[in-house]
Scaffold this active site. Structure first.
Site, PDB file in Angstrom:
ATOM      1  N   HIS A  72       0.815  -1.217   0.000  1.00 28.27           N
ATOM      2  CA  HIS A  72       0.000   0.000   0.000  1.00 28.27           C
ATOM      3  C   HIS A  72       0.845   1.262   0.000  1.00 28.27           C
ATOM      4  CE1 HIS A  72       0.335   0.936   4.412  1.00 28.27           C
ATOM      5  NE2 HIS A  72       0.442  -0.376   4.540  1.00 28.27           N
ATOM      6  N   ASP A 189       6.237   1.864   6.933  1.00 29.94           N
ATOM      7  CA  ASP A 189       4.970   1.173   6.701  1.00 29.94           C
ATOM      8  C   ASP A 189       4.109   2.097   5.826  1.00 29.94           C
ATOM      9  OD1 ASP A 189       2.492  -0.069   6.839  1.00 29.94           O
ATOM     10  OD2 ASP A 189       2.171   0.405   8.951  1.00 29.94           O
ATOM     11  N   GLU A 223      -5.082   1.333   2.774  1.00 30.90           N
ATOM     12  CA  GLU A 223      -4.915   0.213   3.695  1.00 30.90           C
ATOM     13  C   GLU A 223      -4.956   0.664   5.144  1.00 30.90           C
ATOM     14  OE1 GLU A 223      -2.811  -2.650   6.284  1.00 30.90           O
ATOM     15  OE2 GLU A 223      -2.302  -0.565   5.844  1.00 30.90           O
ATOM     16  N   GLU A 224      -4.427   1.853   5.423  1.00 33.16           N
ATOM     17  CA  GLU A 224      -4.340   2.319   6.809  1.00 33.16           C
ATOM     18  C   GLU A 224      -5.715   2.569   7.434  1.00 33.16           C
ATOM     19  OE1 GLU A 224      -1.916   2.092   8.604  1.00 33.16           O
ATOM     20  OE2 GLU A 224      -0.076   2.292   7.447  1.00 33.16           O
ATOM     21  N   ASP A 244       4.370  -6.143   3.726  1.00 33.76           N
ATOM     22  CA  ASP A 244       4.102  -5.088   4.707  1.00 33.76           C
ATOM     23  C   ASP A 244       5.078  -5.240   5.863  1.00 33.76           C
ATOM     24  OD1 ASP A 244       2.779  -2.953   6.057  1.00 33.76           O
ATOM     25  OD2 ASP A 244       0.860  -3.572   5.204  1.00 33.76           O
ATOM     26  N   HIS A 324       4.411   2.264  13.433  1.00 35.27           N
ATOM     27  CA  HIS A 324       3.499   3.408  13.527  1.00 35.27           C
ATOM     28  C   HIS A 324       4.047   4.511  14.427  1.00 35.27           C
ATOM     29  CE1 HIS A 324      -0.550   1.697  11.866  1.00 35.27           C
ATOM     30  NE2 HIS A 324       0.499   1.412  11.099  1.00 35.27           N
TER      31      HIS A 324
END
Length: 384
Positions: A72, A189, A223-224, A244, A324
């Protein structure tokens, strides 16, 4: 064909370019255009959906039972929730991330009248004013605000600047490529996963690799926020491998080195046969790997399955420390993932029945039974 050689300079350079392009979920048009331009340079055909998800197809020996590799383009970010009377901006997160990692971040606010720079600060940011209260302020999005680098002392001055509720906020990645192979940045990410995918594709193009079926390289844009690959798969795809991040945290088996194969995430186990094939390919191609299970994690694969796609899914990851947040990875894992992708896409199709969406039991897969497992165990040497 075994694994292909990966150009790690290309991988690093492309990752740096991706990180330099802001792409919070909902603001991905520019990075979509950049990726399409790179696909054109590589000579790989593609098409995009209305909103910008990309499907690039590397032509194989046949169309049916195609394989897909998905990553993504979108990242975490924020959005303007309100214009405050003190001239600051109230924010809400885009994607799931802690305000703990937002404090002190530099950011860009995109408005309809241009962009502005700013900093996300706690409500009590001055130690000279608030003393110990700076340390006792709770953590949360209700306790941070964005200070815009423009003349803004009240709500009306923000309005004159053209700032509005709903404007997108991109967080600076602040990347650092360390000489020993470590890479530290926000948004690894999943821009690292995108770079891995392109590095594999670059190797395939250079070697004119022959694949038994078409390979769909998919780039998703939401995607998030849980949408992922729900609207990009075609019916020709029989199996999909997501690329990922894996979490190198206490209690996890992921690593910043080699490939981490996810056996399950919060939506359940990944496909039994596909995950084991990937592990076997690592062994056959001398690619370091480990397996892990993620309890608080979902990927593009999850959204595809939940939307009704009848495909085998797997997840291969690069270990990320502080996911994250201020993330850290190592080039060893990125190279290993790209090598595994090339070994996978050039490997023979073992489940021929997958070329049909529906069929009889003929050619259907089998899994070891309790009796078979016991017989195999008898043949294993006892190690004391």
């Amino acid at each position: 064909m075994t694994r292909l050689a990966i150009d790690t300079d290309y991988l690093a350079d492309w990752l740096a370019r991706l990180l330099a392009t802001p792409s919070p979920t909902g603001y991905t048009d520019t990075i979509v255009r950049d990726c399409c331009a790179e696909l054109e340079r590589l000579g790989v055909g593609y098409e995009i959906t209305r909103r910008g998800a990309i499907r690039a197809i590397y032509q194989g020996s046949r169309r049916k039972a195609a394989r897909a590799i998905v990553a993504h383009l979108d990242t975490l970010g924020a959005q303007v929730k309100g214009l405050k009377e003190n001239g600051r901006l109230e924010l809400v997160p885009v994607g799931h991330w802690s305000a703990r990692f937002a404090e002190g971040a530099r950011a860009t606010i995109f408005t309809d009248h241009g962009s502005y720079r700013g900093t996300i600060l706690p409500l009590k940011a001055s130690g000279h004013t608030f003393a110990d209260e700076v340390d006792t302020l709770p953590v949360g999005w209700d306790y941070v605000e964005l200070r815009i680098d423009a003349p803004a002392t009240d709500k009306s001055s923000l309005e004159k600047l053209g700032v509005e509720v709903g404007d997108m906020v991109a967080i600076d990645p602040q990347p650092e490529f360390v000489e020993n192979g470590f890479i530290v940045s926000r948004h690894l990410d999943n821009k690292a996963g995108v770079a891995v995918m392109f590095a594999a594709l670059d190797a395939m193009v250079k070697e004119d690799a022959i694949t038994p079926v078409d390979i769909h390289f998919l780039l998703t844009i939401a995607e998030e926020v849980g949408v992922g690959a729900s609207a990009i798969l075609s019916h020709d795809v029989a199996s999909m491998v997501a690329v990922d991040n894996g979490t190198t945290a206490p209690g996890q088996n992921s690593s910043e080195f080699g490939v981490t194969i996810a056996m399950a995430d919060q939506t359940g186990p990944f496909d039994y046969h596909l995950t084991r094939k990937l592990a076997r390919l690592c062994l056959e191609n001398d690619i370091r790997y480990q397996k892990d299970v993620f309890r608080h994690y979902r990927s593009d694969s999850a959204s595809a399955i939940e939307s009704g796609a009848d495909v085998r899914t797997a997840l291969i990851t690069f270990g990320v420390d502080a996911s994250h947040g201020y993330e850290r990875i190592h080039m060893h894992a990125l190279r290993s993932l790209a090598e595994l992708i090339t070994a996978y896409v050039t490997s023979p199709v073992e489940i021929q029945r997958d070329s049909k969406e529906l069929g009889s039991l003929q050619g259907f897969t089998t899994q070891p039974t309790e009796d078979e497992a016991a017989e195999e165990a008898k043949d294993e040497p006892v190690v004391l």
